[in-house]
Design a protein around this motif. Sequence first.
Motif, PDB file in Angstrom:
ATOM      1  N   ASN A 183       0.859  -1.187   0.000  1.00  0.00           N
ATOM      2  CA  ASN A 183       0.000   0.000   0.000  1.00  0.00           C
ATOM      3  C   ASN A 183       0.894   1.234   0.000  1.00  0.00           C
ATOM      4  OD1 ASN A 183      -0.898   2.172   2.339  1.00  0.00           O
ATOM      5  ND2 ASN A 183      -2.517   1.756   0.866  1.00  0.00           N
ATOM      6  N   ASP A 235     -11.085  -6.163   1.198  1.00  0.00           N
ATOM      7  CA  ASP A 235     -12.118  -5.364   0.534  1.00  0.00           C
ATOM      8  C   ASP A 235     -12.298  -4.026   1.269  1.00  0.00           C
ATOM      9  OD1 ASP A 235     -14.377  -4.851  -1.124  1.00  0.00           O
ATOM     10  OD2 ASP A 235     -15.635  -5.370   0.606  1.00  0.00           O
ATOM     11  N   ASN A 264      -9.615  -1.330   0.635  1.00  0.00           N
ATOM     12  CA  ASN A 264      -9.846  -0.548  -0.589  1.00  0.00           C
ATOM     13  C   ASN A 264     -10.922   0.514  -0.386  1.00  0.00           C
ATOM     14  OD1 ASN A 264      -7.934  -1.777  -2.201  1.00  0.00           O
ATOM     15  ND2 ASN A 264      -9.316  -3.402  -2.881  1.00  0.00           N
ATOM     16  N   PRO A 288      -5.965   1.525  -0.232  1.00  0.00           N
ATOM     17  CA  PRO A 288      -6.029   0.583  -1.350  1.00  0.00           C
ATOM     18  C   PRO A 288      -4.689  -0.127  -1.547  1.00  0.00           C
ATOM     19  CG  PRO A 288      -5.926   2.842  -2.142  1.00  0.00           C
ATOM     20  CD  PRO A 288      -6.102   2.912  -0.652  1.00  0.00           C
ATOM     21  N   GLN A 319      -1.950  -2.647  -3.787  1.00  0.00           N
ATOM     22  CA  GLN A 319      -1.527  -2.872  -5.169  1.00  0.00           C
ATOM     23  C   GLN A 319      -0.669  -4.132  -5.183  1.00  0.00           C
ATOM     24  OE1 GLN A 319      -0.208   0.774  -7.204  1.00  0.00           O
ATOM     25  NE2 GLN A 319      -0.380   1.778  -5.216  1.00  0.00           N
TER      26      GLN A 319
END
Length: 399
Positions: free
Chosen positions: A326, A380, A383, A388, A390
Amino acid sequence: MGKVLIIGAGGVASVAVHKCCQYPEVFEEICIASRTLSKCDALKAKLDGGKTKIQTAQVDADHTDEVIALIEKFKPDVVLNLALPYQDLTIMDACLATGVHYVDTANYEPKDEAKFEYKWQWAYRERFEKAGLIALLGSGFDPGVTGVFSAYAQKHHFDEIHQIDIVDANAGDHGLPFATNFNPEINIREVSAKGSYFENGKFIETEPMSIKRVYNLPEIGPKDIYLLHHEEMESLALNIKGIQKIRFWMTFSQSYLTHLKVLEDVGMTSIEPILFEGREIIPLQFLKAVLPDPATLAPRTKGKTNIGCIFQGVKDGKEKTYYLYNVCDHQACYHEVGSQAISYTTGVPAMIGTAMILTGKWNTPGVHNIEEFDPDPFMDMLNRFGLPWQESFQPELID
Ligand code: NDP
């Protein structure tokens, strides 16, 4: 859906409270309780008027009876402990006495010894299990999201993970010669302790800051990274099947290390009490009092953090590397909730872990580290609530 008692009103608690208020469907009512009531009231004043109802209270969580009395009065479903690691056991005792779930972000540490181990909290397993209660340990970023990332990698990307490198990089600049970005006492105890890593079933100790690498990390570029001991290695070593090696790396600038060395050399980081003008003081606690409060760094910290895990292992008979991370921007956090990214990256997962219990998504009684639960609903929420994640291949190792 539920009521949460949040203990502590510092940097991390401030973010968690903001985030609970962004999710009123789950956090219907919260009580912010801490040693200094004015800090709780100041937080309430910032956030009052939304859908989440807020109360405040004064509590010294070193005393189990005070926490029990507060729980009996407020009647929460979960206690979220965002005070200091010293209070973990007294708060767990109070949760057991009153039948309430427990969440924290850092493992218990005795005040007189800088030891980061889960043994004291794991000793509560049977009592929580029998009471039908959950104690969720380490729901911050590291520990916390790093464990969720590990469970997610294990569930979706590997047959077996052999190696985990946790890389915690902060490229934020506050423009001050020396300051710590979370509680200075806890931070300095952590970085001045011996390093260690896990290999082939045992922990190998290293001298503090003696192993260094340079990684070129996404969005923040090349950074000096040092091997440290960190608490989540202890639980990941048990919970990730087939694991052979785990290391934890954290960035420090040369200037930070030089300041720390001088402070250590003159005895300012010691936790041994000394007599000063007829009074016993602990040098590290005195140092904390003269260093900037991490909360005051928020407006002036610019740059990003990049925290993630590099996994190596096997999938379908082939060797594989997978990197989950993140990136968080200090100024974006400040504009959203008035805090810097270190508090933000801890406070958001603290709220999410609590939501997992309140919503019943995580419901196995006992004392659990975060990687023992299904990572998907947590991933979930990361995000949706500002962190969020990656995924990519391994970041470039320059040196
Ligand atoms: P702060 O020092 O900013 O805040 C700590 C808060 O706890 C203060 O409000 C303090 O009150 C309160 N407190 C301390 N002792 C007691 C007590 N006996 N009874 C009641 N309240 C008390 O710390 P942070 O917010 O930076 O850190 C909070 C926790 O988060 C720490 O345990 C830290 O180790 C952990 N952490 C975890 C991370 C992770 O990724 N897992 C990363 C960063 C932090 P007062 O104002 O009166 O002193």
